[in-house]
Every structure is written in C-alpha cells, then in structure tokens.
Design a protein around this motif. Structure first.
Motif, mmCIF file in Angstrom:
data_model
loop_
_atom_site.group_PDB
_atom_site.id
_atom_site.type_symbol
_atom_site.label_atom_id
_atom_site.label_comp_id
_atom_site.label_asym_id
_atom_site.label_seq_id
_atom_site.Cartn_x
_atom_site.Cartn_y
_atom_site.Cartn_z
ATOM 1 N N GLY A 9 -17.083 -80.632 25.634
ATOM 2 C CA GLY A 9 -17.927 -80.913 24.479
ATOM 3 C C GLY A 9 -17.294 -81.895 23.517
ATOM 4 O O GLY A 9 -16.243 -82.486 23.794
ATOM 5 N N PRO A 10 -17.893 -82.050 22.334
ATOM 6 C CA PRO A 10 -17.418 -83.041 21.369
ATOM 7 C C PRO A 10 -16.037 -82.726 20.788
ATOM 8 O O PRO A 10 -15.382 -83.612 20.256
ATOM 9 N N LEU A 11 -15.589 -81.480 20.897
ATOM 10 C CA LEU A 11 -14.282 -81.098 20.352
ATOM 11 C C LEU A 11 -13.233 -80.921 21.446
ATOM 12 O O LEU A 11 -12.167 -80.346 21.204
ATOM 13 N N GLU A 12 -13.495 -81.429 22.639
ATOM 14 C CA GLU A 12 -12.604 -81.244 23.789
ATOM 15 C C GLU A 12 -11.165 -81.641 23.460
ATOM 16 O O GLU A 12 -10.905 -82.684 22.872
ATOM 17 N N THR A 27 -24.810 -76.268 12.458
ATOM 18 C CA THR A 27 -25.088 -76.591 11.061
ATOM 19 C C THR A 27 -23.809 -76.866 10.278
ATOM 20 O O THR A 27 -22.726 -76.388 10.644
ATOM 21 N N GLN A 28 -23.934 -77.615 9.204
ATOM 22 C CA GLN A 28 -22.770 -77.930 8.374
ATOM 23 C C GLN A 28 -22.261 -76.700 7.636
ATOM 24 O O GLN A 28 -21.114 -76.662 7.212
ATOM 25 N N GLN A 29 -23.099 -75.676 7.494
ATOM 26 C CA GLN A 29 -22.672 -74.457 6.818
ATOM 27 C C GLN A 29 -21.838 -73.549 7.729
ATOM 28 O O GLN A 29 -21.251 -72.595 7.266
ATOM 29 N N LEU A 32 -17.135 -73.143 11.860
ATOM 30 C CA LEU A 32 -16.655 -74.030 12.915
ATOM 31 C C LEU A 32 -17.866 -74.774 13.459
ATOM 32 O O LEU A 32 -18.702 -74.194 14.147
ATOM 33 N N GLN A 33 -17.985 -76.040 13.097
ATOM 34 C CA GLN A 33 -19.160 -76.841 13.445
ATOM 35 C C GLN A 33 -18.950 -77.563 14.775
ATOM 36 O O GLN A 33 -17.968 -78.278 14.952
ATOM 37 N N ILE A 34 -19.903 -77.369 15.704
ATOM 38 C CA ILE A 34 -19.893 -78.045 16.994
ATOM 39 C C ILE A 34 -21.162 -78.882 17.074
ATOM 40 O O ILE A 34 -22.257 -78.336 17.179
ATOM 41 N N GLU A 35 -21.022 -80.183 16.981
ATOM 42 C CA GLU A 35 -22.178 -81.072 17.005
ATOM 43 C C GLU A 35 -22.573 -81.366 18.445
ATOM 44 O O GLU A 35 -22.230 -82.402 19.004
ATOM 45 N N ASP A 36 -23.290 -80.409 19.044
ATOM 46 C CA ASP A 36 -23.750 -80.527 20.421
ATOM 47 C C ASP A 36 -25.156 -79.939 20.476
ATOM 48 O O ASP A 36 -25.419 -78.882 19.881
ATOM 49 N N ALA A 37 -26.076 -80.618 21.192
ATOM 50 C CA ALA A 37 -27.471 -80.182 21.246
ATOM 51 C C ALA A 37 -27.640 -78.803 21.870
ATOM 52 O O ALA A 37 -28.617 -78.106 21.582
ATOM 53 N N VAL A 39 -25.801 -76.233 21.292
ATOM 54 C CA VAL A 39 -25.310 -75.232 20.353
ATOM 55 C C VAL A 39 -26.350 -75.047 19.256
ATOM 56 O O VAL A 39 -26.828 -76.014 18.664
ATOM 57 N N SER A 40 -26.713 -73.798 18.990
ATOM 58 C CA SER A 40 -27.703 -73.493 17.952
ATOM 59 C C SER A 40 -27.098 -73.676 16.572
ATOM 60 O O SER A 40 -25.881 -73.738 16.417
ATOM 61 N N ARG A 41 -27.989 -73.746 15.573
ATOM 62 C CA ARG A 41 -27.519 -73.935 14.198
ATOM 63 C C ARG A 41 -26.508 -72.864 13.808
ATOM 64 O O ARG A 41 -25.443 -73.162 13.284
ATOM 65 N N GLU A 42 -26.848 -71.607 14.005
ATOM 66 C CA GLU A 42 -25.909 -70.499 13.840
ATOM 67 C C GLU A 42 -25.856 -69.817 15.191
ATOM 68 O O GLU A 42 -26.675 -68.964 15.501
ATOM 69 N N HIS A 43 -24.904 -70.195 16.004
ATOM 70 C CA HIS A 43 -24.861 -69.802 17.409
ATOM 71 C C HIS A 43 -24.230 -68.419 17.602
ATOM 72 O O HIS A 43 -24.808 -67.563 18.263
ATOM 73 N N ALA A 44 -23.033 -68.218 17.055
ATOM 74 C CA ALA A 44 -22.316 -66.954 17.278
ATOM 75 C C ALA A 44 -21.380 -66.669 16.116
ATOM 76 O O ALA A 44 -21.058 -67.556 15.328
ATOM 77 N N ARG A 45 -20.963 -65.402 16.050
ATOM 78 C CA ARG A 45 -19.976 -64.990 15.051
ATOM 79 C C ARG A 45 -18.774 -64.437 15.806
ATOM 80 O O ARG A 45 -18.911 -63.650 16.744
ATOM 81 N N LEU A 46 -17.598 -64.840 15.403
ATOM 82 C CA LEU A 46 -16.353 -64.359 15.992
ATOM 83 C C LEU A 46 -15.584 -63.655 14.875
ATOM 84 O O LEU A 46 -15.314 -64.252 13.833
#
Length: 172
Positions: A9-12, A27-29, A32-37, A39-46
């Motif tokens: 991905g973009p952070l490889e 999302t910018q909020q 950890l932002q992953i700018e990849d199509a 990945v959902s706006r709020e994808h997961a919580r760790l």
C-alpha cells in the motif's frame, strides 16, 4: 514500543508506533491515516488490552483480516499480518522484537510472511487479494450506514423512480 510495519500500500516499508488505542482509516481524523481506496474512512480500531492487541473492524467495506482470515473482533498475536482492505501491515510487539543492537529496518517480503501453518507462505497474501475491492462513488460510505438508513435510501430511490415514471406516463 509496539508498532505496525506496512508491507504493502501507500505506506509500504514504513513503521508507525502504536498508541494505546487508535482508529485506522482513510479520513484525516483517523489516528493512522491510510490513503488507499480499499480502506474505509474509519476502517478499524486497534487497542492495547491486558491480553494483547484487540482489533475491531468498524463496519468497513472491504473488511479487516488477521493472517488471511477475515475478522470482526479479535486479539492479534504478535508478528501477525493485519489487512485493512488490501493494505497489509505486520504487528510488531516490543517484547517480541529483536534486540535493539540489531533492529530489522526493512519490511519483510511475501516469502517471509507467517501463514500460521499454511504450506505456501505467499498463499495468504494471494488469498487476501482474491476479492476485488469495492470502488466508485459512495461504495465506502453506503456500506458504513446502518441497515435502517440504507432502507430509507432505497425507499427514497424507489419513490423517486415511481415519481419519474408517473410524470413520463402522464405526458404521453
């Protein structure tokens, strides 16, 4: 300190330290932002717990997987590959890291990915890419809506279609 090392991905190749709880998404909020199509706006919580790292999928369109198995909520073993959509990252836990004198600065390639017993190490990554991610206008946003709101949207589209049909029919 525990961190995520991105394998694709973009952070490889980049490593990000983990806070006690963080949201991963596009999302910018997001923490950890992953700018990849994929990945959902709020994808997961760790989140760090007394048992380890808890991963919770937040209703993402393309899902979250741990070592190739799609998960909604699970404890992530150290060294596991977490997949957000089609972006892969390895969870590195401080207690399991190599000594500070010999850190491993590069991201592992597909042949080094642990598959937890599978015979072909690259099979995990191949299986994660088997389904094509949803793309296009609103695919991510609509999938994250509640079932009731989805019902209202569909009902509105049906009403709009019926109104257009009636208007066209009355002109004839």
């Amino acid at each position: 300190m525990d961190h995520l090392v991105f394998l694709s991905g973009p952070l490889e190749g980049r490593s990000f330290p983990l806070a006690d709880t963080q949201i991963i998404g596009r999302t910018q909020q997001a923490d950890l932002q992953i700018e990849d199509a994929s990945v959902s706006r709020e994808h997961a919580r760790l989140a760090r717990t007394s048992e380890g790292w808890l991963l919770v999928d937040l209703g993402s369109s393309n899902g979250t997987a741990v070592d190739g198995t799609r998960q909604q909520r699970t404890l992530v073993p150290p060294g596991s590959v977490i997949t957000f959509g089609t972006v892969h990252a390895r969870l590195v836990v401080a207690a399991v890291q190599k000594s500070a004198a010999q850190p491993d600065q590069r991201a592992p390639d597909a042949s080094e990915v642990s598959t937890r017993g599978a015979s072909d190490p690259t099979q995990v990554l191949k299986s994660m890419h088997a389904s094509k991610p949803r793309t296009g206008f609103g695919a991510d946003d609509f999938a994250q809506l509640s079932p009731f709101v989805k019902f209202l949207w569909i009902l509105g589209l049906i009403a709009l279609s019926a109104g257009l049909f009636y208007a066209a029919y009355s002109l004839v």
